[in-house]
Write a protein that holds these residues in place. Sequence first.
Motif, PDB file in Angstrom:
ATOM      1  N   ALA A 100      62.348  11.359  19.473  1.00 33.44           N
ATOM      2  CA  ALA A 100      62.505  12.145  20.698  1.00 33.44           C
ATOM      3  C   ALA A 100      61.753  13.457  20.542  1.00 33.44           C
ATOM      4  CB  ALA A 100      63.982  12.414  20.965  1.00 33.44           C
ATOM      5  N   VAL A 101      60.834  13.712  21.472  1.00 38.97           N
ATOM      6  CA  VAL A 101      60.094  14.975  21.506  1.00 38.97           C
ATOM      7  C   VAL A 101      60.539  15.712  22.767  1.00 38.97           C
ATOM      8  CG1 VAL A 101      57.825  16.070  21.625  1.00 38.97           C
ATOM      9  CG2 VAL A 101      58.121  13.967  20.290  1.00 38.97           C
ATOM     10  N   ASP A 102      60.906  16.969  22.615  1.00 37.94           N
ATOM     11  CA  ASP A 102      61.343  17.753  23.768  1.00 37.94           C
ATOM     12  C   ASP A 102      60.220  17.813  24.804  1.00 37.94           C
ATOM     13  OD1 ASP A 102      62.122  19.798  25.586  1.00 37.94           O
ATOM     14  OD2 ASP A 102      63.230  20.835  24.017  1.00 37.94           O
ATOM     15  N   PRO A 103      60.497  17.421  26.052  1.00 38.32           N
ATOM     16  CA  PRO A 103      59.463  17.470  27.088  1.00 38.32           C
ATOM     17  C   PRO A 103      58.862  18.864  27.283  1.00 38.32           C
ATOM     18  CG  PRO A 103      61.308  16.152  27.843  1.00 38.32           C
ATOM     19  CD  PRO A 103      61.732  16.797  26.536  1.00 38.32           C
ATOM     20  N   ALA A 104      59.592  19.912  26.915  1.00 45.21           N
ATOM     21  CA  ALA A 104      59.053  21.270  27.023  1.00 45.21           C
ATOM     22  C   ALA A 104      57.868  21.477  26.081  1.00 45.21           C
ATOM     23  CB  ALA A 104      60.143  22.298  26.725  1.00 45.21           C
ATOM     24  N   PHE A 105      57.731  20.603  25.091  1.00 46.40           N
ATOM     25  CA  PHE A 105      56.652  20.718  24.111  1.00 46.40           C
ATOM     26  C   PHE A 105      55.682  19.539  24.198  1.00 46.40           C
ATOM     27  CE2 PHE A 105      60.153  23.253  22.587  1.00 46.40           C
ATOM     28  CZ  PHE A 105      59.540  24.421  22.174  1.00 46.40           C
ATOM     29  N   ALA A 106      55.727  18.813  25.301  1.00 45.09           N
ATOM     30  CA  ALA A 106      54.853  17.640  25.481  1.00 45.09           C
ATOM     31  C   ALA A 106      53.382  18.058  25.481  1.00 45.09           C
ATOM     32  CB  ALA A 106      55.196  16.941  26.791  1.00 45.09           C
ATOM     33  N   GLY A 107      52.551  17.128  25.048  1.00 42.03           N
ATOM     34  CA  GLY A 107      51.110  17.349  25.079  1.00 42.03           C
ATOM     35  C   GLY A 107      50.560  18.183  23.934  1.00 42.03           C
ATOM     36  N   ARG A 108      51.370  18.462  22.943  1.00 41.48           N
ATOM     37  CA  ARG A 108      50.914  19.282  21.814  1.00 41.48           C
ATOM     38  C   ARG A 108      50.677  18.464  20.553  1.00 41.48           C
ATOM     39  NH1 ARG A 108      54.611  24.745  22.493  1.00 41.48           N
ATOM     40  NH2 ARG A 108      54.452  24.825  24.744  1.00 41.48           N
ATOM     41  N   GLY A 109      50.789  17.138  20.673  1.00 39.77           N
ATOM     42  CA  GLY A 109      50.536  16.273  19.524  1.00 39.77           C
ATOM     43  C   GLY A 109      51.713  16.130  18.585  1.00 39.77           C
ATOM     44  N   TYR A 110      52.903  16.563  18.999  1.00 41.42           N
ATOM     45  CA  TYR A 110      54.055  16.517  18.107  1.00 41.42           C
ATOM     46  C   TYR A 110      54.503  15.083  17.818  1.00 41.42           C
ATOM     47  CZ  TYR A 110      54.500  21.588  18.733  1.00 41.42           C
ATOM     48  OH  TYR A 110      54.283  22.945  18.742  1.00 41.42           O
ATOM     49  N   GLY A 111      54.397  14.205  18.804  1.00 41.38           N
ATOM     50  CA  GLY A 111      54.735  12.798  18.562  1.00 41.38           C
ATOM     51  C   GLY A 111      53.814  12.198  17.515  1.00 41.38           C
ATOM     52  N   THR A 112      52.528  12.474  17.640  1.00 40.49           N
ATOM     53  CA  THR A 112      51.538  11.980  16.674  1.00 40.49           C
ATOM     54  C   THR A 112      51.824  12.539  15.282  1.00 40.49           C
ATOM     55  OG1 THR A 112      49.847  11.750  18.382  1.00 40.49           O
ATOM     56  CG2 THR A 112      49.072  11.959  16.106  1.00 40.49           C
TER      57      THR A 112
END
Length: 176
Positions: A100-112
Amino acid sequence: MQEIRKGIREDIAKIQKIYDHILSEEENGNASTGWIRGVYPTEETALAAWKAGELFVMAQEDAVVAAARINQTQVPEYQNALWQYRDAPPEQIMVLHTLAVDPAFAGRGYGTKFVGFYEHYALENHCPYLRMDTNERNTAARSLYRRLGYREAGIVPCDFNGIPGVRLVCLEKLLR
């Protein structure tokens, strides 16, 4: 600067906020995870992972921006997947659960980055065979995993984590 570390008891409330944020996005039509508020994931999901010593979080200063459970437990539904590495020794298989990645931090490559940590952790623990799953509806996760080299090993219809009618996408990767 973010770090990925073992979760601590104090992280549970922060992880619950991530779940709530994702579930709100789902309910507002801005995301499609297949998760259901009050069913899965819940605070108990994170608490059970922490109690087992299997909870990992990505922290950025005082904030927890992502979390997952990493262990060698394959859910029973995996028996119905068409694994390419079906004969992999169970002691060499590592599994990622509930990323789970906080949507507030989406698009920053955290999932990767989190998946990269998972792969490194698996190799450190002598587990070159990686498995995970996601709901068929979670096209964002499926796209991420495909881009990171994971193979879809089939879709298993089931009731999963208390959610009826799930089409569970099973994924795998062999680290060489």
